[in-house]
Design an enzyme around this catalytic site. Structure first.
Site, mmCIF file in Angstrom:
data_model
loop_
_atom_site.group_PDB
_atom_site.id
_atom_site.type_symbol
_atom_site.label_atom_id
_atom_site.label_comp_id
_atom_site.label_asym_id
_atom_site.label_seq_id
_atom_site.Cartn_x
_atom_site.Cartn_y
_atom_site.Cartn_z
ATOM 1 N N HIS A 1 -5.033 -1.773 -5.541
ATOM 2 C CA HIS A 1 -4.345 -0.577 -6.037
ATOM 3 C C HIS A 1 -5.365 0.524 -6.236
ATOM 4 C CE1 HIS A 1 -0.606 -2.563 -6.778
ATOM 5 N NE2 HIS A 1 -1.066 -3.337 -7.726
ATOM 6 N N ASP B 1 0.815 -1.232 0.000
ATOM 7 C CA ASP B 1 0.000 0.000 0.000
ATOM 8 C C ASP B 1 0.843 1.273 0.000
ATOM 9 O OD1 ASP B 1 -2.193 -1.735 0.220
ATOM 10 O OD2 ASP B 1 -1.999 -1.751 2.404
HETATM 11 P P1 GTP Z 1 -0.910 -2.911 -2.811
HETATM 12 O O1 GTP Z 1 -0.592 -3.543 -4.119
HETATM 13 O O2 GTP Z 1 -2.163 -3.425 -2.186
HETATM 14 O O3 GTP Z 1 0.238 -3.003 -1.865
HETATM 15 O O4 GTP Z 1 -1.311 -1.289 -2.972
HETATM 16 P P2 GTP Z 1 -0.744 0.089 -3.552
HETATM 17 O O5 GTP Z 1 0.726 0.210 -3.290
HETATM 18 O O6 GTP Z 1 -1.159 0.278 -4.970
HETATM 19 O O7 GTP Z 1 -1.431 1.223 -2.627
HETATM 20 P P3 GTP Z 1 -2.955 1.521 -2.238
HETATM 21 O O8 GTP Z 1 -3.613 2.122 -3.426
HETATM 22 O O9 GTP Z 1 -3.584 0.363 -1.586
HETATM 23 O O10 GTP Z 1 -2.747 2.627 -1.070
HETATM 24 C C1 GTP Z 1 -2.126 3.835 -1.256
HETATM 25 C C2 GTP Z 1 -3.084 4.950 -0.806
HETATM 26 O O11 GTP Z 1 -2.389 6.183 -0.809
HETATM 27 C C3 GTP Z 1 -4.259 5.135 -1.738
HETATM 28 O O12 GTP Z 1 -5.365 5.575 -1.019
HETATM 29 C C4 GTP Z 1 -3.765 6.214 -2.716
HETATM 30 O O13 GTP Z 1 -4.825 6.938 -3.319
HETATM 31 C C5 GTP Z 1 -2.980 7.086 -1.747
HETATM 32 N N1 GTP Z 1 -1.851 7.825 -2.342
HETATM 33 C C6 GTP Z 1 -0.942 7.450 -3.287
HETATM 34 N N2 GTP Z 1 -0.013 8.414 -3.474
HETATM 35 C C7 GTP Z 1 -0.342 9.429 -2.631
HETATM 36 C C8 GTP Z 1 0.242 10.700 -2.346
HETATM 37 O O14 GTP Z 1 1.257 11.102 -2.887
HETATM 38 N N3 GTP Z 1 -0.397 11.474 -1.398
HETATM 39 C C9 GTP Z 1 -1.519 11.064 -0.743
HETATM 40 N N4 GTP Z 1 -2.066 11.879 0.137
HETATM 41 N N5 GTP Z 1 -2.072 9.851 -0.971
HETATM 42 C C10 GTP Z 1 -1.491 9.061 -1.897
HETATM 43 P P1 IMP Z 2 -2.723 -12.752 2.518
HETATM 44 O O1 IMP Z 2 -1.766 -12.355 1.438
HETATM 45 O O2 IMP Z 2 -4.140 -12.404 2.195
HETATM 46 O O3 IMP Z 2 -2.545 -14.166 2.922
HETATM 47 O O4 IMP Z 2 -2.361 -11.878 3.812
HETATM 48 C C1 IMP Z 2 -1.160 -12.076 4.549
HETATM 49 C C2 IMP Z 2 -0.664 -10.736 5.121
HETATM 50 O O5 IMP Z 2 -0.257 -9.873 4.057
HETATM 51 C C3 IMP Z 2 -1.721 -9.948 5.895
HETATM 52 O O6 IMP Z 2 -1.059 -9.234 6.915
HETATM 53 C C4 IMP Z 2 -2.274 -8.964 4.862
HETATM 54 O O7 IMP Z 2 -2.823 -7.828 5.456
HETATM 55 C C5 IMP Z 2 -1.002 -8.664 4.087
HETATM 56 N N1 IMP Z 2 -1.244 -8.255 2.680
HETATM 57 C C6 IMP Z 2 -1.479 -9.082 1.623
HETATM 58 N N2 IMP Z 2 -1.618 -8.372 0.489
HETATM 59 C C7 IMP Z 2 -1.443 -7.082 0.819
HETATM 60 C C8 IMP Z 2 -1.433 -5.857 0.066
HETATM 61 O O8 IMP Z 2 -1.616 -5.827 -1.157
HETATM 62 N N3 IMP Z 2 -1.220 -4.713 0.769
HETATM 63 C C9 IMP Z 2 -0.998 -4.713 2.108
HETATM 64 N N4 IMP Z 2 -0.988 -5.823 2.856
HETATM 65 C C10 IMP Z 2 -1.213 -6.996 2.215
HETATM 66 MG MG MG Z 3 -3.119 -1.717 -1.581
#
Ligand code: GTP
Ligand code: IMP
Ligand code: MG
Length: 333
Positions: free
Chosen positions: A43, A13
């Site tokens: 994402h 995230d």
């Molecule tokens: P996974 O593949 O699940 O690990 O996720 P991810 O890395 O794509 O990130 P995800 O979208 O779950 O979470 C990032 C959060 O931060 C989201 O709510 C985005 O909209 C937000 N975000 C991303 N960049 C910025 C930024 O520069 N500023 C702020 N305020 N929020 C951001």
């Molecule tokens: P699982 O991948 O669903 O088995 O989860 C195992 C661990 O990884 C838990 O702590 C989840 O919250 C974490 N996890 C899995 N995928 C993500 C992701 O995309 N973003 C953040 N945490 C994740």
């Molecule tokens: Mg995410």
């Protein structure tokens, strides 16, 4: 480009979806291919005020000319993928490797009812862990066996390597983050696979010698969802004082918030072989920079933080995200 892998440097995230969508729109790769575990990822992509929460589709879909592929290493939940294909209208340009593992309903049930996975580890309950167990046990199903996926089946490594041979750009999208890698993370509080750049290369079928760049994404305030150690975690009160509150894209669980962890960042950049850092959420550090697109719009506070990140990690910060929207970014490449 040409072959660029993007990975998460903390616990997932980090804002990979945001950075990928920017890179795809700006650099216009021929192919955006996804690696990573499966639909446990969420994402967030925000383009011109429209918000997408993607679980299976590569975030690079926003680049309309790009072929979008799901690599063989990834687990596919056909229900989730089919819904995204219809909603995003990407039927004509999405491809799924014939060998992707499949998440069955029984895997989801097992993930949600297992006291260890759901309770102790805090899994996302999306069936990924049990589906990878089935895969490793050689009892799993593959994409080629699923009727509704027939129209999308392809050989992802062949497509990706052919594009690279022709000098075209390929963006490889990692999911999750370094701290939840099965190999290098805080075992047993981890996901069911490695999450490093080498794994992403393997997931889409390119060899290590083909990779040109590895972009590692760090957020200014790392977060963690699910159980497990988080060394720099701050109290909820402190996070509230800083006006930082985040909820999971997939599970809607409240994310734990932490302070910048330079030691973890350096170690994670090392194992990922990072060539550049993308830093997200600097607007949380200093709200005056929200939406900035030029270096001279950044404040002294943010510039000092960027310098600290470069010193800690030992890799240049080339992308600075100043808000969740695709266009809110300073590109120093
Ligand atoms: P996974 O593949 O699940 O690990 O996720 P991810 O890395 O794509 O990130 P995800 O979208 O779950 O979470 C990032 C959060 O931060 C989201 O709510 C985005 O909209 C937000 N975000 C991303 N960049 C910025 C930024 O520069 N500023 C702020 N305020 N929020 C951001
Ligand atoms: P699982 O991948 O669903 O088995 O989860 C195992 C661990 O990884 C838990 O702590 C989840 O919250 C974490 N996890 C899995 N995928 C993500 C992701 O995309 N973003 C953040 N945490 C994740
Ligand atoms: Mg995410």
């Amino acid at each position: 480009m040409p072959a660029t892998i993007l990975v998460g440097g903390f616990f997932g995230d980090e804002g990979k979806g945001k950075i990928i969508s920017y890179l795809a729109t700006h650099d216009k790769p021929e192919i955006v291919a996804r690696g990573g575990v499966g639909p446990n990822a969420g994402h967030t992509v925000i383009v011109k005020g429209k918000r997408y929460a993607l679980r299976m589709t590569p975030s690079g879909f926003v680049q309309e000319g790009a072929r979008i592929l799901i690599g063989a290493g990834v687990l596919v939940d056909p229900r989730v993928l089919m819904e995204e294909i219809e909603t995003l209208k990407i039927r004509d340009r999405v491809g799924v490797d014939r060998r992707c593992g499949i998440i069955e309903l029984e895997h989801i049930d097992a993930d949600r009812s297992d006291a260890h996975l759901k309770g102790t580890i805090g899994s996302t309950g999306t069936g990924c862990g049990p589906a990878n167990v089935a895969r490793v046990s050689r009892k799993g199903r593959q994409a080629k066996d699923v009727p509704e996926l027939q129209a999308f089946l392809t050989d992802v490594p062949l497509e990706v390597n052919t594009a690279l041979d022709a000098g075209k750009g390929v963006l490889i999208e990692g999911t999750q983050g370094f701290g939840i890698s099965l190999l290098y993370g805080t075992y047993p509080f981890v996901t069911s696979k490695d999450t490093s750049a080498s794994q992403m290369a393997a997931d889409v079928g390119i060899g290590p010698t083909r990779v040109d760049d590895v972009v590692i994404v760090f957020k200014s305030f790392p977060t963690r969802v699910g159980e497990g150690p988080f060394e720099t975690q701050m109290s909820e009160e402190r996070a509230a004082e800083l006006h930082i509150e985040e909820y999971g894209t997939v599970t809607h669980r409240k994310r734990r918030i932490g302070a910048w962890d330079g030691k973890m960042a350096r170690y994670s950049a090392m194992i990922n072989g990072a060539t550049m850092v993308a830093l997200t959420g600097v607007d949380k550090l200093d709200p005056t920079v929200k939406g900035a697109t030029e270096r001279n719009e950044l404040s002294a506070k943010v510039n000092e933080f960027v310098a600290l990140v470069e010193k800690d990690v030992g890799v240049p910060v080339k992308l600075i995200s100043t808000g969740p929207e695709l266009s809110e970014i300073v590109d120093l490449r």
